[in-house]
Each structure stands twice: as structure tokens, then as C-alpha cells.
Design a protein around this motif. Structure first.
Motif, short mmCIF file in Angstrom:
data_model
loop_
_atom_site.label_atom_id
_atom_site.label_comp_id
_atom_site.label_asym_id
_atom_site.label_seq_id
_atom_site.Cartn_x
_atom_site.Cartn_y
_atom_site.Cartn_z
N ILE A 275 -4.32 6.95 11.79
CA ILE A 275 -5.73 7.33 11.84
C ILE A 275 -6.52 6.18 11.23
N ASP A 276 -7.81 6.11 11.57
CA ASP A 276 -8.60 5.01 11.02
C ASP A 276 -9.07 5.35 9.60
N LEU A 277 -9.45 4.33 8.88
CA LEU A 277 -9.80 4.47 7.46
C LEU A 277 -10.99 5.40 7.26
N GLU A 278 -12.00 5.30 8.11
CA GLU A 278 -13.17 6.16 7.96
C GLU A 278 -12.82 7.63 8.14
N THR A 279 -11.95 7.93 9.11
CA THR A 279 -11.49 9.31 9.31
C THR A 279 -10.72 9.80 8.09
N ALA A 280 -9.87 8.94 7.54
CA ALA A 280 -9.11 9.30 6.34
C ALA A 280 -10.05 9.64 5.19
N LYS A 281 -11.08 8.83 5.01
CA LYS A 281 -12.05 9.09 3.95
C LYS A 281 -12.76 10.42 4.14
N GLN B 147 0.83 -1.21 0.00
CA GLN B 147 0.00 0.00 0.00
C GLN B 147 0.86 1.26 0.00
N LYS B 148 1.95 1.23 0.76
CA LYS B 148 2.85 2.40 0.79
C LYS B 148 3.45 2.66 -0.59
N ILE B 149 3.82 1.60 -1.28
CA ILE B 149 4.39 1.76 -2.63
C ILE B 149 3.33 2.30 -3.58
N GLN B 150 2.13 1.78 -3.49
CA GLN B 150 1.05 2.27 -4.34
C GLN B 150 0.74 3.74 -4.05
N LEU B 151 0.74 4.10 -2.77
CA LEU B 151 0.49 5.49 -2.40
C LEU B 151 1.59 6.41 -2.91
N SER B 152 2.81 5.94 -2.85
CA SER B 152 3.93 6.73 -3.34
C SER B 152 3.76 7.03 -4.82
N ASP B 153 3.27 6.07 -5.57
CA ASP B 153 3.02 6.28 -6.99
C ASP B 153 1.90 7.30 -7.22
N GLN B 154 0.96 7.39 -6.28
CA GLN B 154 -0.17 8.31 -6.41
C GLN B 154 0.16 9.72 -5.96
N LYS B 155 1.25 9.90 -5.22
CA LYS B 155 1.56 11.20 -4.65
C LYS B 155 1.72 12.29 -5.71
N LEU C 50 -1.29 7.88 6.35
CA LEU C 50 -1.55 7.84 7.80
C LEU C 50 -2.47 6.68 8.15
N ALA C 51 -3.44 6.41 7.29
CA ALA C 51 -4.35 5.29 7.54
C ALA C 51 -3.62 3.95 7.38
N VAL C 52 -2.77 3.84 6.37
CA VAL C 52 -2.00 2.61 6.17
C VAL C 52 -1.11 2.33 7.37
N SER D 256 -4.01 13.88 -0.42
CA SER D 256 -4.80 12.64 -0.27
C SER D 256 -3.89 11.44 -0.02
N ALA D 257 -2.77 11.39 -0.74
CA ALA D 257 -1.82 10.29 -0.54
C ALA D 257 -1.24 10.33 0.87
N PHE D 258 -0.99 11.53 1.40
CA PHE D 258 -0.49 11.68 2.76
C PHE D 258 -1.50 11.14 3.77
#
Length: 103
Positions: free
Chosen positions: A80-86, A54-62, A74-76, A68-70
């Protein structure tokens, strides 16, 4: 390899994640051997690998959406929890769209 040719996703890894990745490759991708090496259970290693993916995928999205990637990062990392991130990402997008409409 020249420094400028090292992929951004690799440079974004923390040293702990890079060491895990190195051990994973050296153990030919055997999660069982990695579990033995780190003296943890197989499900713990599987979870760690999933988070690294997931971190690698997020890095590609940054490059597309850094904030949003940041927040997703944090959720990964379970900071923070996933619902808060959303909720944060949704609010950010609303504000961004509102500002763009005002200009």
C-alpha cells in the motif's frame, strides 16, 4: 545461541531477507559487492537494504502497537502507499481513543 535468545526482529525476517543479511555481512557490508552478487544495480541494493532496516525497526515497534506496525510494514513492502498507511493508522488511533473514552 539458544532459540529463546534469538532477537524477535531476526525471527520476524522472511528467509529471503535473512539470506540478504547474511550475504551483506559476508561481503563486509559492501553494497557494491552485494549488487554484483545479486546482479542488480547499486541503487537497487541500497533500496533493499533501506527496506530491511525499516522492517527491523518496525519489528521493534510491534510490541508497542501491533496494528500500526503491520500497516507500516505493508507500506514498506510497497503493498500500500505511504499516504494510505497514514490514513489507516490515523483512523485506527481515532477509533481506539474513542473506544477508550467510552469505557
Amino acid at each position: 545461541m539458544e532459540l529463546d535468545k534469538i532477537p524477535q526482529w531476526f525471527l520476524a525476517l522472511e528467509s529471503e531477507d535473512a539470506a540478504f543479511l547474511k550475504n551483506f555481512v559476508l561481503k563486509s557490508g559492501s553494497l557494491k559487492e552485494i549488487a554484483h552478487l545479486y546482479q542488480v544495480s547499486y541503487p537497487t541494493v541500497r533500496l533493499r537494504l533501506d527496506k530491511l532496516i525499516q522492517k527491523i525497526q518496525l519489528s521493534d515497534q510491534k510490541a508497542e502497537e501491533p496494528f500500526s506496525a503491520f500497516i507500516k510494514g505493508l507500506a514498506v513492502d510497497s503493498r500500500i502507499d505511504l499516504e494510505t498507511a497514514k490514513l489507516i493508522i490515523e483512523k485506527y488511533k481515532e477509533e481506539k481513543n474513542r473506544k477508550e473514552a467510552d469505557t
